[in-house]
Design an enzyme around this catalytic site. Sequence first.
Site, PDB file in Angstrom:
ATOM      1  N   SER A  23      28.748  -3.296  68.472  1.00  0.00           N
ATOM      2  CA  SER A  23      28.911  -2.394  67.289  1.00  0.00           C
ATOM      3  C   SER A  23      29.115  -1.115  67.915  1.00  0.00           C
ATOM      4  O   SER A  23      28.437  -0.532  68.970  1.00  0.00           O
ATOM      5  CB  SER A  23      27.327  -2.337  66.918  1.00  0.00           C
ATOM      6  OG  SER A  23      27.241  -1.304  65.996  1.00  0.00           O
ATOM      7  N   GLY A  48      27.407   0.822  63.100  1.00  0.00           N
ATOM      8  CA  GLY A  48      26.229   1.080  62.444  1.00  0.00           C
ATOM      9  C   GLY A  48      26.533   1.696  61.100  1.00  0.00           C
ATOM     10  O   GLY A  48      27.172   2.572  60.851  1.00  0.00           O
ATOM     11  N   ASN A  71      27.561   8.357  75.495  1.00  0.00           N
ATOM     12  CA  ASN A  71      28.128   8.946  74.285  1.00  0.00           C
ATOM     13  C   ASN A  71      26.929   9.582  73.409  1.00  0.00           C
ATOM     14  O   ASN A  71      25.895   9.092  73.722  1.00  0.00           O
ATOM     15  CB  ASN A  71      28.877   7.797  73.572  1.00  0.00           C
ATOM     16  CG  ASN A  71      27.890   6.986  72.664  1.00  0.00           C
ATOM     17  OD1 ASN A  71      27.658   7.051  71.729  1.00  0.00           O
ATOM     18  ND2 ASN A  71      27.442   5.791  73.409  1.00  0.00           N
ATOM     19  N   GLY A  74      26.195   9.774  67.452  1.00  0.00           N
ATOM     20  CA  GLY A  74      25.235  10.086  66.777  1.00  0.00           C
ATOM     21  C   GLY A  74      25.303   9.518  65.191  1.00  0.00           C
ATOM     22  O   GLY A  74      24.990   9.703  64.208  1.00  0.00           O
ATOM     23  N   LEU A  75      25.603   8.098  65.647  1.00  0.00           N
ATOM     24  CA  LEU A  75      26.003   7.158  64.314  1.00  0.00           C
ATOM     25  C   LEU A  75      26.834   7.650  63.075  1.00  0.00           C
ATOM     26  O   LEU A  75      26.476   7.449  61.988  1.00  0.00           O
ATOM     27  CB  LEU A  75      24.438   6.592  64.119  1.00  0.00           C
ATOM     28  CG  LEU A  75      23.871   5.922  65.198  1.00  0.00           C
ATOM     29  CD1 LEU A  75      22.143   5.769  64.900  1.00  0.00           C
ATOM     30  CD2 LEU A  75      24.448   4.545  65.367  1.00  0.00           C
ATOM     31  N   CYS A 132      17.680   3.719  65.980  1.00  0.00           N
ATOM     32  CA  CYS A 132      17.693   4.990  65.284  1.00  0.00           C
ATOM     33  C   CYS A 132      16.466   5.970  65.445  1.00  0.00           C
ATOM     34  O   CYS A 132      15.444   5.460  65.369  1.00  0.00           O
ATOM     35  CB  CYS A 132      17.841   4.716  63.972  1.00  0.00           C
ATOM     36  SG  CYS A 132      19.490   3.816  63.677  1.00  0.00           S
ATOM     37  N   ASN A 194      20.815  -1.943  73.651  1.00  0.00           N
ATOM     38  CA  ASN A 194      21.778  -0.970  73.516  1.00  0.00           C
ATOM     39  C   ASN A 194      21.665   0.261  74.600  1.00  0.00           C
ATOM     40  O   ASN A 194      21.412  -0.272  75.686  1.00  0.00           O
ATOM     41  CB  ASN A 194      20.820  -0.172  72.419  1.00  0.00           C
ATOM     42  CG  ASN A 194      21.593   0.667  71.144  1.00  0.00           C
ATOM     43  OD1 ASN A 194      22.542   1.368  71.559  1.00  0.00           O
ATOM     44  ND2 ASN A 194      21.596   0.291  69.909  1.00  0.00           N
ATOM     45  N   GLY A 219      28.094   0.729  79.922  1.00  0.00           N
ATOM     46  CA  GLY A 219      29.283   0.500  80.675  1.00  0.00           C
ATOM     47  C   GLY A 219      28.694  -0.349  81.939  1.00  0.00           C
ATOM     48  O   GLY A 219      27.360  -0.544  82.220  1.00  0.00           O
ATOM     49  N   GLY A 245      25.678  -5.209  77.717  1.00  0.00           N
ATOM     50  CA  GLY A 245      25.383  -3.880  78.500  1.00  0.00           C
ATOM     51  C   GLY A 245      26.257  -4.278  79.599  1.00  0.00           C
ATOM     52  O   GLY A 245      25.806  -4.897  80.602  1.00  0.00           O
TER      53      GLY A 245
HETATM   54  C1  LIG Z   1      30.933   4.900  71.412  1.00  0.00           C
HETATM   55  C2  LIG Z   1      29.588   3.934  71.236  1.00  0.00           C
HETATM   56  C3  LIG Z   1      29.143   3.887  70.038  1.00  0.00           C
HETATM   57  C4  LIG Z   1      28.145   2.824  69.726  1.00  0.00           C
HETATM   58  N1  LIG Z   1      27.616   2.782  68.364  1.00  0.00           N
HETATM   59  C5  LIG Z   1      26.748   1.901  68.129  1.00  0.00           C
HETATM   60  C6  LIG Z   1      26.241   1.726  66.817  1.00  0.00           C
HETATM   61  O1  LIG Z   1      26.622   2.306  65.794  1.00  0.00           O
HETATM   62  N2  LIG Z   1      25.158   0.864  66.635  1.00  0.00           N
HETATM   63  C7  LIG Z   1      24.582   0.026  67.613  1.00  0.00           C
HETATM   64  O2  LIG Z   1      23.716  -0.874  67.627  1.00  0.00           O
HETATM   65  N3  LIG Z   1      24.926   0.156  68.986  1.00  0.00           N
HETATM   66  C8  LIG Z   1      25.917   1.386  69.260  1.00  0.00           C
HETATM   67  N4  LIG Z   1      26.458   1.211  70.490  1.00  0.00           N
HETATM   68  C9  LIG Z   1      25.887   0.265  71.438  1.00  0.00           C
HETATM   69  C10 LIG Z   1      26.650  -0.768  72.017  1.00  0.00           C
HETATM   70  O3  LIG Z   1      26.728  -1.613  70.849  1.00  0.00           O
HETATM   71  C11 LIG Z   1      26.238  -1.543  73.136  1.00  0.00           C
HETATM   72  O4  LIG Z   1      24.699  -1.872  72.921  1.00  0.00           O
HETATM   73  C12 LIG Z   1      26.103  -0.697  74.459  1.00  0.00           C
HETATM   74  O5  LIG Z   1      27.107   0.487  74.445  1.00  0.00           O
HETATM   75  C13 LIG Z   1      25.930  -1.625  75.704  1.00  0.00           C
HETATM   76  O6  LIG Z   1      27.000  -2.347  75.914  1.00  0.00           O
HETATM   77  P1  LIG Z   1      28.390  -1.948  76.656  1.00  0.00           P
HETATM   78  O7  LIG Z   1      27.824  -1.492  78.008  1.00  0.00           O
HETATM   79  O8  LIG Z   1      29.099  -3.170  76.809  1.00  0.00           O
HETATM   80  O9  LIG Z   1      29.123  -0.676  76.027  1.00  0.00           O
HETATM   81  C14 LIG Z   1      27.564   2.312  70.796  1.00  0.00           C
HETATM   82  C15 LIG Z   1      28.268   2.425  71.954  1.00  0.00           C
HETATM   83  C16 LIG Z   1      29.091   3.081  72.149  1.00  0.00           C
HETATM   84  C17 LIG Z   1      29.624   3.362  73.648  1.00  0.00           C
END
Ligand SMILES: Cc1cc2nc3c(=O)[nH]c(=O)nc-3n(C[C@H](O)[C@H](O)[C@H](O)COP(=O)(O)O)c2cc1C
Lengths: 312, 273
Positions: A23, A48, A71, A74-75, A132, A194, A219, A245
């Site tokens: 997400s 979200g 990042n 801020g949803l 949140c 997250n 990342g 993650g």
């Molecule tokens: C730009 C951005 C926006 C995100 N928005 C949401 C979100 O709206 N809801 C949510 O549950 N996680 C959100 N996440 C978290 C990601 O879904 C994920 O859990 C987290 O980035 C770790 O995975 P990754 O290292 O593969 O990015 C967001 C992450 C990023 C980088």
Amino acid sequence: MSIPSACVNLGGIELDTPVLAASGPFGHGREFEVLLDFNSLGGIIAKGVSLEPWPGNPPPRIAETASGLLNAVGLHNPGLNKFIEDDLPLLRELGPKIIVNIIGKNVKDYASVAAGLNGIEGISGLEINVSCPNLKAGGLSFGTDPDLTYCVVAAVRRETALPLLVKLTPNVNDIVSVAIAAEEAGADVISLINTLSGMIIDIEKKKPFLGNRFGGLSGPAIMPVALKMVWQVSEAVQVPVLGMGGITSASDAIQFILAGARAVAVGSGLFYDPDLPAKITGGILAYMSKHKVTSLSELEGLAHTGGDKVEV
Amino acid sequence: MKTLIKQDYSLENCPVTEKLFTATGFCRLTFYAPSVTTEAQPGQFVMVHMPASSGRYMLPRPYSICSVDRENGQLVIFFEVGGRGGELISTVEPGTTLRLLGPLGRGFPKPQAGSLLVAGGMGIAPLVFLAKSTTVPRTLIYGSRTAARMACPREDLDLPGLTVVEVTEDGSRGERGTACEIAERYIPSSSAVFACGPRQLLAALAEAAAERDIAAWVSVEERMACGIGACLGCAVRTDQGYMRVCKDGPVFPAGEVNLQDEHTECLCQSGGN
Ligand SMILES: Cc1cc2nc3c(=O)[nH]c(=O)nc-3n(C[C@H](O)[C@H](O)[C@H](O)COP(=O)(O)O)c2cc1C
Ligand SMILES: Cc1cc2nc3c(=O)[nH]c(=O)nc-3n(C[C@H](O)[C@H](O)[C@H](O)COP(=O)(O)OP(=O)(O)OC[C@H]3O[C@@H](n4cnc5c(N)ncnc54)[C@H](O)[C@@H]3O)c2cc1C
Ligand code: FES
């Protein structure tokens, strides 16, 4: 020998591949239409969605760190009605199963979003983002407390019959107790992690770089943290785990599966390489052939019994 | 029936055909990128991925399209080697490839006769493309702190119908002053203003143009992750709330975008997403 199958059942959701788009980074998918092969994605977890539109945080919202990014978006989202009208119709044409990530400022908000999605075609599941900020508790997130997590999940569970994923925040002392609370409240899948809370400072302006000061780290930098939490949670709960993650390769994804994940999600990795889902799916199948397994269930959590268990 | 919106960008491996450091720390790269050049418009940009050989997990960097040769599929970017990404990208040699995602964003409208183009520093990059896109009489003000940073080769600006006014803050080349001071002299007799550069410059130009009711477009910068409008990471405040620099911009009507860059108080303790 029969051909390996990458199909999995994630808490009642049948996926053709165990790779989902996490997400957020993926937005509502349509922008990636020309950049990746949707057949390689088992599911898409939408960005979200809250009951009312949320404006998001002031800029800058993005900063790069060593092997990761911070990042503070801020949803930012257009709210439930606009999501249903504008985004969902396009999303469900992409092919993969759609899971909607839901957010709220209080328990009632979460439940209302879930209720508002009832009867709407093309949704295979809901993912509750318990990260949140809870306005009643001074902005601390619901997911930092097992009781609050229980309340949110139970309230949503009452409103929906869809498979329910609960997405945990890693910014806690004891992730296992939060996972257990989510499971007891009716979660069908535990999804983690997250982003990790962090910040950077602009040394020229001598102030925090991000408009919101603090942001969430994602990342490759966070992968070992995520992997350990998946390991711990998958030992403690009966329901399947969706691991994420920092995944940027098939071998990362396989580590998550060996640690106990049923499926994996990629977020930030898509920024480095939109073709990642195809590479992961292909890489998993090749690994299965090489190791002579035909079903991913043979690999799920295998590292727990395969090696020495060391508590940290 | 699929009703998907067809996107007009793509991600391709593009061979580097030429590399030139036009001044110390300023790199001009030419690519063979027909997938981008066919549709590219002045003001649009590309996301340049890090060389695969670097093995580094770094976000792609946004760079304006500085010029295109559609017939030969050549695309030029021009950048200051300011940080880690620019440094890595500037190490590629002709014959190797980089992945380019583009063309991205919304560019400038077509300049009419009497247009004023204002570039501050590296803001010159998109304005070279804009200046090349027409032959109507137009003026370009190219400002920089000092001569050593006026990295755009003069021959790139030798264009029919284009008057170039150079300005440096220390007077080491062209007029002494800021791009904005000089621009204020030209604005009253201009038909429209097109600008790219530091936020303060854009804000001052926006104000000067608005006072005289002259249309102005500015290209703004923000940190980006996806570059295609998905992640909402590149927000800029506008009259209609936060908009995405990468998709709704980078070019905005000057009056609609908040160029003051003052960040308000934040309440969100957990930061995240
Ligand atoms: C730009 C951005 C926006 C995100 N928005 C949401 C979100 O709206 N809801 C949510 O549950 N996680 C959100 N996440 C978290 C990601 O879904 C994920 O859990 C987290 O980035 C770790 O995975 P990754 O290292 O593969 O990015 C967001 C992450 C990023 C980088
Ligand atoms: C649409 C668009 C078009 C653009 N077009 C161009 C173009 O044509 N040419 C061009 O040169 N640029 C252009 N830019 C800007 C360019 O994208 C950025 O300069 C680039 O991304 C910087 O990447 P980097 O890795 O080189 O620097 P980074 O490592 O990201 O650092 C950026 C700057 O911040 C400084 N910095 C890093 N960390 C800190 C810290 N902790 N405290 C204080 N300062 C710090 C660095 O020294 C550097 O000067 C454009 C931007 C956008 C959004
Ligand atoms: S950089 Fe992702 S929306 Fe603009």
